[in-house]
Structure formats: structure tokens, C-alpha cells
Write an enzyme that holds these catalytic residues in place. Structure first.
Site, short mmCIF file in Angstrom:
data_model
loop_
_atom_site.label_atom_id
_atom_site.label_comp_id
_atom_site.label_asym_id
_atom_site.label_seq_id
_atom_site.Cartn_x
_atom_site.Cartn_y
_atom_site.Cartn_z
CB SER A 17 -1.04 0.46 1.45
OG SER A 17 -0.45 -0.21 2.50
CE LYS B 117 -2.48 1.70 4.90
NZ LYS B 117 -1.47 0.56 4.73
#
Length: 197
Positions: free
Chosen positions: A114, A151
Site C-alpha cells: 500500500s 501510512k
């Protein structure tokens, strides 16, 4: 890296005061103040040994301008994605430069893709500096209840966004209430990443 940088980095990383450093190294507080101010550049062999013991590496080659490496622990896995339960799994040690060790505390091994848009790939090692808060827009290791992820953290009024760097992975949004109740918390800032091919 000179004595001033070594002492200043140690103080910033540990929060140690001049008095605490003086007690650990067997010198006066004013001497430590002079080290941190850059007015003293050389120290005796015995004092150098005590400073080395305190900071965790031999400072002599560093003060002579030589590049040395130290070892930092690889404390487990972090998911570049979601649904990886947080648990500490010691995976060994990774070599780091003294400068990297001054900026970060440990490594985590990344699983998932991701964050591949910012060079954090499946199998990368990310260098993490422990902290509980982070500036908006920085990349962090984040605990969401029992799961851990890496993230970009974007903070807006009453919302925290965990932003992926891969268009195929959805961002996650948490209200201020969810941040408190789930909880969603920052474990550390990602300083850098390295990948072995």
C-alpha cells in the site's frame, strides 16, 4: 560527527540533562555544557570510554571522521495495508549508520504494497523513531485497535486520515471519537526505508 553532535543527539533522543550525563560519565555538569556547546572537542581516553558506554557505540572513530555502523533491532512486522495484528516479533539486528541510529530507534519489516508509491515496498525495512504524535503529512506506524499499519497520517479538523501511497488501496478515515474509542494511535514516525533486492 563531533563531540557536540554526539552529546546533543543523545540529549535529544533520551531527554537526559547535563547533570545526568555528568553523573554517567564522571565529569562536572559544566563540562557537559561545554561539550554540548562545542567549546570542548577532545576528551581523555577514560572519559571517551564512559561516553561510548553511555551512547551505545565507540565514539572515537566517529570523532576522527570515520564512518561506523551500529546495530538496531528489527522488532517485527508492519503491514503496508491492513489486518495485521500487532505483536512484537524480534527478527534480529540490522546495521545502521551512527546518523541513522541517532534519528531512529528500531526497524520493522514491511509486508504488503500500500505504500509502494513512496518507495516502501513489500519486504522493505523501515527505520522508526518512537513518538506518540506526528505532524500531518508524515508517514507513521499506526496502531488501529489491535492491528498495525504504515501510512501517511493526514490530520484535519475532527478527522484522521490514514492515506495509502497506492491507488488500489483505500484510505481510512477516523473521526475524533473513533480515534479515542478504537483507539487509533501513532507508535512512531517512519524516518527512512531500505529494500534489499
Amino acid at each position: 560527527m563531533d563531540l557536540k553532535e554526539i552529546i546533543t543527539t543523545y540529549k535529544n533522543k533520551t531527554g537526559a540533562t547535563d547533570a545526568e550525563i555528568a553523573a554517567r560519565t564522571g565529569v562536572s555538569r559544566s563540562t557537559v555544557t561545554r561539550w554540548a556547546g562545542g567549546t570542548v572537542r577532545r576528551i581523555s581516553g577514560e572519559t571517551m570510554r564512559r561516553v561510548s558506554d553511555m551512547v551505545g557505540f565507540d565514539i572515537e572513530p566517529v570523532m576522527k571522521g570515520m564512518r561506523i555502523n551500529v546495530s538496531l533491532p528489527v522488532l517485527g512486522y508492519v503491514k503496508a495495508g491492513y489486518d495485521l495484528f500487532a505483536e512484537e516479533n524480534y527478527l534480529g539486528e540490522e546495521e545502521a549508520s551512527v546518523e541513522e541510529a541517532a534519528r531512529g530507534d528500531f526497524y520493522l519489516k514491511v509486508t504488503g504494497d500500500s505504500m509502494n508509491g513512496v518507495g516502501i515496498l513489500d519486504g522493505s525495512l523501515v527505520l522508526v523513531r518512537r513518538c506518540s504524535d506526528i505532524e500531518s503529512g508524515k508517514i507513521a506506524v499506526v496502531l488501529i485497535g489491535d492491528e498495525v499499519t504504515v501510512k501517511r497520517v493526514v490530520k484535519k479538523e475532527n478527522v484522521m486520515i490514514l492515506e495509502a501511497a497506492n491507488p488500489e488501496v483505500p484510505n481510512r478515515y477516523f473521526s475524533a471519537q473513533e480515534v479515542q474509542e478504537i483507539p487509533v494511535s501513532v507508535l512512531g514516525q517512519v524516518i527512512s526505508a531500505k529494500t534489499y533486492y
